[in-house]
Motif scaffolding. Sequence first.
Motif, PDB file in Angstrom:
ATOM      1  N   ALA A 144     -21.589  16.939 -22.321  1.00  0.00           N
ATOM      2  CA  ALA A 144     -21.296  16.855 -20.963  1.00  0.00           C
ATOM      3  C   ALA A 144     -20.259  15.844 -20.627  1.00  0.00           C
ATOM      4  O   ALA A 144     -19.046  16.415 -19.983  1.00  0.00           O
ATOM      5  N   ALA A 145     -20.049  14.682 -21.467  1.00  0.00           N
ATOM      6  CA  ALA A 145     -19.067  13.681 -21.140  1.00  0.00           C
ATOM      7  C   ALA A 145     -17.806  14.536 -22.067  1.00  0.00           C
ATOM      8  O   ALA A 145     -16.654  14.172 -21.367  1.00  0.00           O
ATOM      9  N   ILE A 146     -18.003  15.237 -22.918  1.00  0.00           N
ATOM     10  CA  ILE A 146     -16.789  15.854 -23.622  1.00  0.00           C
ATOM     11  C   ILE A 146     -16.116  16.642 -22.783  1.00  0.00           C
ATOM     12  O   ILE A 146     -15.068  16.915 -22.582  1.00  0.00           O
ATOM     13  N   GLN A 147     -16.973  17.584 -22.052  1.00  0.00           N
ATOM     14  CA  GLN A 147     -16.784  18.725 -21.232  1.00  0.00           C
ATOM     15  C   GLN A 147     -15.806  18.056 -19.742  1.00  0.00           C
ATOM     16  O   GLN A 147     -14.871  18.657 -19.765  1.00  0.00           O
ATOM     17  N   ARG A 148     -16.239  16.926 -19.418  1.00  0.00           N
ATOM     18  CA  ARG A 148     -15.736  16.443 -18.384  1.00  0.00           C
ATOM     19  C   ARG A 148     -14.269  15.778 -18.861  1.00  0.00           C
ATOM     20  O   ARG A 148     -13.274  15.938 -17.994  1.00  0.00           O
ATOM     21  N   LEU A 149     -14.224  15.324 -19.882  1.00  0.00           N
ATOM     22  CA  LEU A 149     -12.941  14.750 -20.492  1.00  0.00           C
ATOM     23  C   LEU A 149     -12.014  16.007 -20.645  1.00  0.00           C
ATOM     24  O   LEU A 149     -10.701  15.863 -20.199  1.00  0.00           O
ATOM     25  N   ARG A 150     -12.763  17.023 -21.128  1.00  0.00           N
ATOM     26  CA  ARG A 150     -11.551  18.283 -21.415  1.00  0.00           C
ATOM     27  C   ARG A 150     -11.052  18.888 -19.896  1.00  0.00           C
ATOM     28  O   ARG A 150      -9.962  19.415 -19.758  1.00  0.00           O
ATOM     29  N   GLU A 151     -11.932  18.742 -19.156  1.00  0.00           N
ATOM     30  CA  GLU A 151     -11.645  19.160 -17.750  1.00  0.00           C
ATOM     31  C   GLU A 151     -10.560  18.350 -17.022  1.00  0.00           C
ATOM     32  O   GLU A 151      -9.521  18.753 -16.388  1.00  0.00           O
ATOM     33  N   ARG A 152     -10.795  16.957 -17.409  1.00  0.00           N
ATOM     34  CA  ARG A 152      -9.739  15.988 -16.808  1.00  0.00           C
ATOM     35  C   ARG A 152      -8.434  16.256 -17.196  1.00  0.00           C
ATOM     36  O   ARG A 152      -7.370  16.194 -16.741  1.00  0.00           O
ATOM     37  N   VAL A 153      -8.491  16.537 -18.601  1.00  0.00           N
ATOM     38  CA  VAL A 153      -7.025  16.684 -19.481  1.00  0.00           C
ATOM     39  C   VAL A 153      -6.571  17.988 -19.048  1.00  0.00           C
ATOM     40  O   VAL A 153      -5.281  18.117 -18.793  1.00  0.00           O
ATOM     41  N   GLY A 154      -7.441  19.095 -18.695  1.00  0.00           N
ATOM     42  CA  GLY A 154      -6.980  20.388 -18.327  1.00  0.00           C
ATOM     43  C   GLY A 154      -6.173  20.010 -16.918  1.00  0.00           C
ATOM     44  O   GLY A 154      -5.164  20.694 -16.736  1.00  0.00           O
ATOM     45  N   LEU A 155      -6.840  19.470 -15.989  1.00  0.00           N
ATOM     46  CA  LEU A 155      -6.255  19.293 -14.779  1.00  0.00           C
ATOM     47  C   LEU A 155      -4.932  18.575 -14.755  1.00  0.00           C
ATOM     48  O   LEU A 155      -4.173  18.784 -13.943  1.00  0.00           O
ATOM     49  N   ALA A 156      -4.689  17.402 -15.617  1.00  0.00           N
ATOM     50  CA  ALA A 156      -3.673  16.527 -15.589  1.00  0.00           C
ATOM     51  C   ALA A 156      -2.607  17.553 -16.356  1.00  0.00           C
ATOM     52  O   ALA A 156      -1.537  17.320 -15.858  1.00  0.00           O
ATOM     53  N   MET A 157      -2.866  18.372 -17.261  1.00  0.00           N
ATOM     54  CA  MET A 157      -1.812  19.291 -17.855  1.00  0.00           C
ATOM     55  C   MET A 157      -1.609  20.341 -16.891  1.00  0.00           C
ATOM     56  O   MET A 157      -0.284  20.608 -16.933  1.00  0.00           O
ATOM     57  N   ALA A 158      -2.205  20.676 -15.999  1.00  0.00           N
ATOM     58  CA  ALA A 158      -1.881  22.009 -15.001  1.00  0.00           C
ATOM     59  C   ALA A 158      -1.189  21.271 -13.970  1.00  0.00           C
ATOM     60  O   ALA A 158      -0.327  21.898 -13.238  1.00  0.00           O
ATOM     61  N   GLY A 159      -1.279  20.034 -13.489  1.00  0.00           N
ATOM     62  CA  GLY A 159      -0.595  19.241 -12.449  1.00  0.00           C
ATOM     63  C   GLY A 159       0.686  18.814 -12.742  1.00  0.00           C
ATOM     64  O   GLY A 159       1.784  18.704 -12.383  1.00  0.00           O
TER      65      GLY A 159
END
Length: 159
Positions: A144-159
């Motif tokens: 779950a922690a790894i998934q949250r980190l991936r989501e944050r990285v994905g949002l940062a890369m998309a923005g």
Amino acid sequence: MNQTANLNRTIVDMLYEEAMLLADEARDTFRDAAQERRRTGTPLHEDEDLERIALSCEALRTTTRMMHALSWLLNQRAHFCGELTEFQLRRHGRLPRHQPDSDPAQLALLPAHLRDVVERTRRFHARIARLDQAWRDHFAMHPAAIQRLRERVGLAMAG
């Protein structure tokens, strides 16, 4: 993908060797600084008493930090040699948690090479603390922690 890591004798032995080298370097560096200061009588800072206190405090903190790390590694080695059971190790082989931080004002009184040794021992102790915590958690993966980190990285890369 549900693999877990674990400590093994090779990792512990390599960390132990690294710890011994770093502890020796720290001891020698602080000893040499104190001897040089006494020999030349030249303070590094205007307030000689503050400098002497800073040198003593940081030497003690650094030594304590490394002795705790070495003790933890020796307990791990004893476990791998069959001298401690896992139960004994989990009960008595704990790395002390709280390590007082260095006072930035005191650190500033020390030469750069001493501050470097202090920082390297602090980072080494932090590595051992992370290993101790991971070992106590049985190296459980936290998807779950790894998934949250991936989501944050994905949002940062998309923005």
